[in-house]
Design an enzyme around this catalytic site. Structure first.
Site, PDB file in Angstrom:
ATOM      1  N   GLU A  79       0.849  -1.194   0.000  1.00 52.05           N
ATOM      2  CA  GLU A  79       0.000   0.000   0.000  1.00 52.05           C
ATOM      3  C   GLU A  79       0.886   1.246   0.000  1.00 52.05           C
ATOM      4  O   GLU A  79       0.425   2.343   0.265  1.00 52.05           O
ATOM      5  CB  GLU A  79      -0.964  -0.002   1.182  1.00 52.05           C
ATOM      6  CG  GLU A  79      -0.323  -0.085   2.545  1.00 52.05           C
ATOM      7  CD  GLU A  79      -1.329   0.019   3.675  1.00 52.05           C
ATOM      8  OE1 GLU A  79      -1.979   1.061   3.775  1.00 52.05           O
ATOM      9  OE2 GLU A  79      -1.470  -0.948   4.451  1.00 52.05           O
ATOM     10  N   CYS A 111      -3.373  -3.413   4.423  1.00 51.28           N
ATOM     11  CA  CYS A 111      -2.446  -4.461   4.899  1.00 51.28           C
ATOM     12  C   CYS A 111      -2.851  -5.856   4.437  1.00 51.28           C
ATOM     13  O   CYS A 111      -2.163  -6.834   4.738  1.00 51.28           O
ATOM     14  CB  CYS A 111      -2.365  -4.429   6.420  1.00 51.28           C
ATOM     15  SG  CYS A 111      -2.077  -2.803   7.076  1.00 51.28           S
ATOM     16  N   HIS A 233      -1.747 -10.218  11.955  1.00 51.61           N
ATOM     17  CA  HIS A 233      -1.287  -8.923  11.451  1.00 51.61           C
ATOM     18  C   HIS A 233      -1.063  -8.060  12.685  1.00 51.61           C
ATOM     19  O   HIS A 233      -1.961  -7.920  13.525  1.00 51.61           O
ATOM     20  CB  HIS A 233      -2.357  -8.303  10.538  1.00 51.61           C
ATOM     21  CG  HIS A 233      -2.095  -6.846  10.288  1.00 51.61           C
ATOM     22  ND1 HIS A 233      -0.928  -6.405   9.711  1.00 51.61           N
ATOM     23  CD2 HIS A 233      -2.824  -5.734  10.570  1.00 51.61           C
ATOM     24  CE1 HIS A 233      -0.955  -5.091   9.648  1.00 51.61           C
ATOM     25  NE2 HIS A 233      -2.092  -4.652  10.168  1.00 51.61           N
TER      26      HIS A 233
HETATM   27  N1  CAA Z   1       2.016   1.869  31.059  1.00 49.43           N
HETATM   28  C1  CAA Z   1       1.425   0.813  30.454  1.00 49.43           C
HETATM   29  N2  CAA Z   1       0.404   0.959  29.548  1.00 49.43           N
HETATM   30  C2  CAA Z   1       0.000   2.211  29.256  1.00 49.43           C
HETATM   31  C3  CAA Z   1       0.571   3.344  29.864  1.00 49.43           C
HETATM   32  C4  CAA Z   1       1.639   3.139  30.805  1.00 49.43           C
HETATM   33  N3  CAA Z   1       2.236   4.142  31.421  1.00 49.43           N
HETATM   34  N4  CAA Z   1      -0.054   4.434  29.357  1.00 49.43           N
HETATM   35  C5  CAA Z   1      -0.995   3.996  28.480  1.00 49.43           C
HETATM   36  N5  CAA Z   1      -0.963   2.666  28.421  1.00 49.43           N
HETATM   37  C6  CAA Z   1      -1.771   1.774  27.578  1.00 49.43           C
HETATM   38  C7  CAA Z   1      -3.222   2.167  27.485  1.00 49.43           C
HETATM   39  O1  CAA Z   1      -3.973   1.712  28.597  1.00 49.43           O
HETATM   40  C8  CAA Z   1      -3.625   1.468  26.190  1.00 49.43           C
HETATM   41  O2  CAA Z   1      -3.817   0.108  26.434  1.00 49.43           O
HETATM   42  P1  CAA Z   1      -5.133  -0.636  25.861  1.00 49.43           P
HETATM   43  O3  CAA Z   1      -5.126  -0.414  24.363  1.00 49.43           O
HETATM   44  O4  CAA Z   1      -4.951  -2.064  26.227  1.00 49.43           O
HETATM   45  O5  CAA Z   1      -6.309   0.022  26.489  1.00 49.43           O
HETATM   46  C9  CAA Z   1      -2.350   1.594  25.334  1.00 49.43           C
HETATM   47  O6  CAA Z   1      -1.297   1.895  26.237  1.00 49.43           O
HETATM   48  C10 CAA Z   1      -2.429   2.670  24.269  1.00 49.43           C
HETATM   49  O7  CAA Z   1      -2.859   3.850  24.876  1.00 49.43           O
HETATM   50  P2  CAA Z   1      -3.835   4.845  24.097  1.00 49.43           P
HETATM   51  O8  CAA Z   1      -4.982   4.101  23.521  1.00 49.43           O
HETATM   52  O9  CAA Z   1      -4.122   5.985  24.996  1.00 49.43           O
HETATM   53  O10 CAA Z   1      -2.837   5.297  22.936  1.00 49.43           O
HETATM   54  P3  CAA Z   1      -3.093   6.287  21.745  1.00 49.43           P
HETATM   55  O11 CAA Z   1      -4.384   7.012  21.864  1.00 49.43           O
HETATM   56  O12 CAA Z   1      -1.859   7.093  21.656  1.00 49.43           O
HETATM   57  O13 CAA Z   1      -3.229   5.346  20.443  1.00 49.43           O
HETATM   58  C11 CAA Z   1      -2.882   3.661  18.781  1.00 49.43           C
HETATM   59  C12 CAA Z   1      -2.632   4.071  20.257  1.00 49.43           C
HETATM   60  C13 CAA Z   1      -4.366   3.670  18.488  1.00 49.43           C
HETATM   61  C14 CAA Z   1      -2.332   2.273  18.575  1.00 49.43           C
HETATM   62  C15 CAA Z   1      -2.125   4.672  17.873  1.00 49.43           C
HETATM   63  O14 CAA Z   1      -0.759   4.494  18.030  1.00 49.43           O
HETATM   64  C16 CAA Z   1      -2.479   4.562  16.410  1.00 49.43           C
HETATM   65  O15 CAA Z   1      -3.414   5.187  15.938  1.00 49.43           O
HETATM   66  N6  CAA Z   1      -1.682   3.761  15.606  1.00 49.43           N
HETATM   67  C17 CAA Z   1      -1.865   3.654  14.178  1.00 49.43           C
HETATM   68  C18 CAA Z   1      -3.102   2.882  13.753  1.00 49.43           C
HETATM   69  C19 CAA Z   1      -3.116   1.458  14.184  1.00 49.43           C
HETATM   70  O16 CAA Z   1      -2.100   0.860  14.409  1.00 49.43           O
HETATM   71  N7  CAA Z   1      -4.320   0.875  14.267  1.00 49.43           N
HETATM   72  C20 CAA Z   1      -4.447  -0.524  14.633  1.00 49.43           C
HETATM   73  C21 CAA Z   1      -5.408  -1.311  13.810  1.00 49.43           C
HETATM   74  S1  CAA Z   1      -5.354  -0.846  12.071  1.00 49.43           S
HETATM   75  C22 CAA Z   1      -4.576  -2.055  11.226  1.00 49.43           C
HETATM   76  O17 CAA Z   1      -4.387  -3.122  11.703  1.00 49.43           O
HETATM   77  C23 CAA Z   1      -4.098  -1.717   9.862  1.00 49.43           C
HETATM   78  C24 CAA Z   1      -2.788  -1.144   9.995  1.00 49.43           C
HETATM   79  O18 CAA Z   1      -1.779  -1.833   9.933  1.00 49.43           O
HETATM   80  C25 CAA Z   1      -2.701   0.304  10.270  1.00 49.43           C
END
Ligand code: CAA
Length: 389
Positions: A79, A111, A233
């Site tokens: 992609e 993906c 994945h």
């Molecule tokens: N210690 C331990 N854990 C902690 C922590 C700490 N101090 N602080 C936060 N966390 C945990 C949170 O509790 C959360 O855990 P859960 O998901 O189990 O609830 C985790 O860390 C992430 O925290 P947030 O949700 O607050 O993080 P975020 O808002 O910054 O977003 C994300 C995380 C959504 C993965 C972001 O990085 C993102 O958008 N990534 C890109 C998109 C993506 O990867 N999507 C996944 C599915 S899409 C797909 O599969 C296709 C593809 O390849 C993109």
């Protein structure tokens, strides 16, 4: 007749970024990245690499042990294509020295493209048992500096040879798949970064896995106890845990412990490389097979492929006697260890130095003399590469 993976190899660029460093720079707790999201490092793409160079560098390792004469088709899942018209497969075909009388095409659906390519390869080889298909899944996961997705970036390629001599694993004809229109992740034609609602995407992923798992069990008359492990994945490694935990209560405590251990093994390389979109599932498979000492020939491995937008497929492989010996021809750990760790400044400079604008004749920082395929830059709006085998 069995059809499956005869050989598979991996390539990632020679630079990495430490996620603790990134967390500190972005004002986040390191444990959020290393535990909450589950990433320790990510590979960083220099401006002389792209999906063509990574795909060629992965496949070149594979072709050291395999003759090109029987390869009848090259399917390139990505992609992060380098051209809106010309397929990355044609650039790659040329550098890999494949013969002219083949088919070569690029496949795109986020993906999921690599899995579609794999399944097309299986179908083709089933109809033409004397032929082989080369499948490449290569991508650059690029969300942008200071974005929530930044910690889930990465880059790399997996190459797989599909044939009736599946020295690594047979592809069982048990796929279940689905498509659902979702605005969770996309990349407009004029954008070099992906746009994403990461939380929605995570929910779609979990829901699709659960739906397909229920369908898989009925369609194939199987249960979780038939599986020795899973590869997922992995946009970030925690994603695999979120998916698997949904179904673990279907087996007893002892089986749950074993499946969680397999999951950790399947996450190991991805934790160090980051997301590579189409190649992510297959890096996870490679990680599981390389890292697990408890798997054996005949074991059934479940694979869950997910591409935002969204399309997903669940299927299984059966491991072949001697698969460990075939995989030991490449040392992935050594490749990862050899990467040079960048400072945050070097990473940001590398990130912003990509050559997306074709309007100016410009040279990349290709070092040359590496023996690997490199993108040299633009000349007359056309991409220039060098590759000396
Ligand atoms: N210690 C331990 N854990 C902690 C922590 C700490 N101090 N602080 C936060 N966390 C945990 C949170 O509790 C959360 O855990 P859960 O998901 O189990 O609830 C985790 O860390 C992430 O925290 P947030 O949700 O607050 O993080 P975020 O808002 O910054 O977003 C994300 C995380 C959504 C993965 C972001 O990085 C993102 O958008 N990534 C890109 C998109 C993506 O990867 N999507 C996944 C599915 S899409 C797909 O599969 C296709 C593809 O390849 C993109």
């Amino acid at each position: 007749m069995t059809v499956g993976i005869e050989q598979m190899t991996f390539y990632t660029p020679g630079f990495s970024l430490d996620m603790v460093e990134l967390a500190k720079a972005r004002g986040e707790e390191p444990e959020k990245y290393t535990i909450g999201i589950g990433q320790s490092q990510q590979s960083v793409l220099p401006n002389y690499e792209d999906v063509v160079t990574m795909g060629v560098n992965a496949a070149a390792t594979l072709l050291k042990t395999v003759s090109t004469a029987d390869i009848e088709m090259l399917l390139f899942g990505t992609e992060s294509g380098v051209d809106n018209s010309k397929s990355a497969a044609i650039f790659a075909k040329n550098f890999l020295g494949l013969k002219d009388d083949i088919r070569a095409i690029e496949v795109k659906q986020a993906c999921y493209g690599g899995t579609f390519a794999l399944m097309q390869a299986k179908d083709f080889v089933s109809l033409h048992p004397d032929k082989k298909v080369l499948v490449i899944a290569a991508d650059v996961a690029r969300y942008g500096l200071h974005t929530p997705g930044e910690v889930t970036q990465g880059a790399g390629a997996v190459a797989m040879l599909i044939s009736t001599d599946p020295k690594i694993a047979e592809i069982n004809g048990d796929s279940v798949y689905m498509v659902q229109d979702e605005p969770d992740f996309w990349r407009p034609i004029d954008s070099d970064i992906a746009l994403v609602d990461g939380h929605q995407s995570t929910d779609v992923y979990k829901d699709m896995f659960l739906s397909l798992w229920q369908r898989y069990k009925v369609q194939n008359q199987r249960s979780l106890s038939d599986f020795a492990g899973f590869a997922f994945h992995l946009p970030y490694t925690k994603m695999g845990k979120k998916a698997l935990e949904q179904i673990l209560p279907e087996v007893d405590e002892e089986r749950q412990v074993a499946l969680r251990k397999r999951l950790t093994e399947s996450q190991y390389y991805n934790r160090l490389v980051g997301n590579l979109y189409t190649g992510s599932l297959y890096l996870s498979l490679l990680s599981l097979l390389d890292r697990s000492e408890e798997l054996a020939a005949g074991d059934r491995i479940g694979l869950f492929s997910f591409g935002s937008g969204a399309e997903a497929e669940l299927f299984s492989l059966t491991l072949t006697t001697g698969y460990q010996k075939v995989l030991s021809q490449q040392n992935v750990q050594e490749m990862l260890n050899k990467r040079r760790q960048l400072s945050l400044f070097e990473y940001e400079t590398m990130f912003t130095s990509q050559l997306f604008d074709s309007s100016e004749d410009v040279r990349s920082e290709a070092p040359g003399q590496t023996g690997r395929c490199e993108f040299l830059g633009w000349q007359g709006h056309y991409r220039q590469y060098q590759y000396k085998k």
